[in-house]
Write an enzyme that holds these catalytic residues in place. Sequence first.
Site, PDB file in Angstrom:
ATOM      1  N   LYS A  52       1.024 -11.785  -5.006  1.00 19.28           N
ATOM      2  CA  LYS A  52       0.512 -11.085  -3.829  1.00 19.28           C
ATOM      3  C   LYS A  52      -0.885 -11.592  -3.484  1.00 19.28           C
ATOM      4  O   LYS A  52      -1.196 -11.818  -2.316  1.00 19.28           O
ATOM      5  CB  LYS A  52       0.513  -9.566  -4.076  1.00 19.28           C
ATOM      6  CG  LYS A  52       1.921  -8.995  -4.036  1.00 19.28           C
ATOM      7  CD  LYS A  52       2.034  -7.582  -4.566  1.00 19.28           C
ATOM      8  CE  LYS A  52       3.521  -7.211  -4.659  1.00 19.28           C
ATOM      9  NZ  LYS A  52       3.761  -5.920  -5.316  1.00 19.28           N
ATOM     10  N   GLN A  96       0.741  -1.202  -7.828  1.00 16.56           N
ATOM     11  CA  GLN A  96       1.883  -1.906  -8.411  1.00 16.56           C
ATOM     12  C   GLN A  96       2.689  -0.951  -9.298  1.00 16.56           C
ATOM     13  O   GLN A  96       2.146  -0.309 -10.187  1.00 16.56           O
ATOM     14  CB  GLN A  96       1.380  -3.114  -9.230  1.00 16.56           C
ATOM     15  CG  GLN A  96       2.472  -3.992  -9.796  1.00 16.56           C
ATOM     16  CD  GLN A  96       3.315  -4.670  -8.706  1.00 16.56           C
ATOM     17  OE1 GLN A  96       2.803  -5.163  -7.709  1.00 16.56           O
ATOM     18  NE2 GLN A  96       4.623  -4.676  -8.901  1.00 16.56           N
ATOM     19  N   ASP A 119       3.236  -0.501   1.463  1.00 11.76           N
ATOM     20  CA  ASP A 119       4.538  -0.562   0.790  1.00 11.76           C
ATOM     21  C   ASP A 119       5.576   0.306   1.514  1.00 11.76           C
ATOM     22  O   ASP A 119       6.770   0.202   1.248  1.00 11.76           O
ATOM     23  CB  ASP A 119       4.396  -0.053  -0.663  1.00 11.76           C
ATOM     24  CG  ASP A 119       4.394  -1.196  -1.670  1.00 11.76           C
ATOM     25  OD1 ASP A 119       4.895  -2.283  -1.325  1.00 11.76           O
ATOM     26  OD2 ASP A 119       3.909  -0.977  -2.794  1.00 11.76           O
TER      27      ASP A 119
END
Length: 278
Positions: A52, A96, A119
Site C-alpha cells: 500500500k 490493517q 476501506d
Amino acid sequence: MYQIIDGKKISQEIKDELKEKVTALKAEGKSICLAVIQVGSDPASSVYVGNKKKACAYIGIESLAYELPEETTQEELLALVRKLNGDSKVNGILVQLPLPKHIDENAVIQTISPEKDVDGFNEKNVGALCVGSKGFVSCTPLGIIQLLKRSGIEISGKHCVVIGRSNIVGKPMSLLLLRENGTVTICHSRTQNLKEITKQADILIAAVGKPKFVDETFVKEGAAVIDVGIHRNENNKLCGDVDFEKVAPHTSAITPVPGGVGPMTIAMLMYNCVSSVE
Ligand code: NAP
C-alpha cells in the site's frame, strides 16, 4: 478459447490514470494523505501494508505509517483513530486487519470517520451502498467490477452468482452487481444444491475462502469466473478458491491467482483515496 483477465495490467492502467489525476490535483494546490495503521507484526499484514505504501508513492499520495506494538490497547488505538479523524491533513485512514484478538475490530471500524473510511467498511458507507447513494465501497468488490468492465464483460441483465456473504467481499460484491443491473444470487455455507445454482451463472464470483473449492462441475459452459480467494498450497504456491486448470477451459473469461483480483484491491484503495479529495 477463454480470456485470462489480467488484473496486473488493469490495476496498472488504473494506477497510471490516478497518477495523472493526482498530478492535476497537486497543480490546484490539493494534496492527498493516507494514514495506515498496523498493530503487531503479522508477516502477511506487513507485506500488504508495504504494498500500500509503495502504491501511494507511485501515485503521488503521501502515506503516514503507524506501526504499533502487538500489546497496544483498544483505547490507545481508538485514540489514534480519533486524532487522525480530526487531522485535516489526513484524507484517508486505513487500519490493517486482522487486529490482535484483544481489540474489537468492529469498534475500530465504526470509529473511523465515514468521510475518511477508504476501506468502505464503516456502517455509514455500507448503508450508502445499500441505498445507492455516494460513499466509499469495499476495495476488492469495487476492483472486480472494474475487471469485468475493462475486460468487456457485460453485467447488465446477466445472472451473477456470488459464493460468499462476508461483509468485506460477498455482500458488497452482490450489491455492486445489483447496482450494475445484474440479476444476483448470493450463496453461502447453508445454501442447498449449490452447484445447481452456480451452474446457472453467467458471471460466477468465488469468495468462499477454501482452496480450489470450485471445479468444472460448478460452472456453466462459457461463464465468466472471478476468483477472489488467496491461499498457499502444499508447495507454498499461491492458489485461489477456483481450480484454475479444471475450470478455465469451460469459461469465456477467468481471473488467475495470482495476478487477477489481488492487484485490483490496492488499485481501488488508491482510487478511494483520490475520490476522497475529488
Ligand atoms: P469469509 O469471511 O471466510 O467468508 C467466506 C464465505 O464463504 C462465507 O460467507 C461462507 O458462508 C461461505 N462459504 C464457506 N464455505 C462454503 C461452502 N461450502 N459453500 C458455500 N459457501 C461457503 O471470507 P472473505 O473475507 O469473504 O474472503 C474470501 C476469500 O477471498 C478468502 O480466500 C480471502 O483470503 C480472499 N480475499 C481476497 C482478497 C483480495 O484482495 N484478493 C480480499 C479479501 C479476501 P457463511 O457465511 O454461511 O459462513
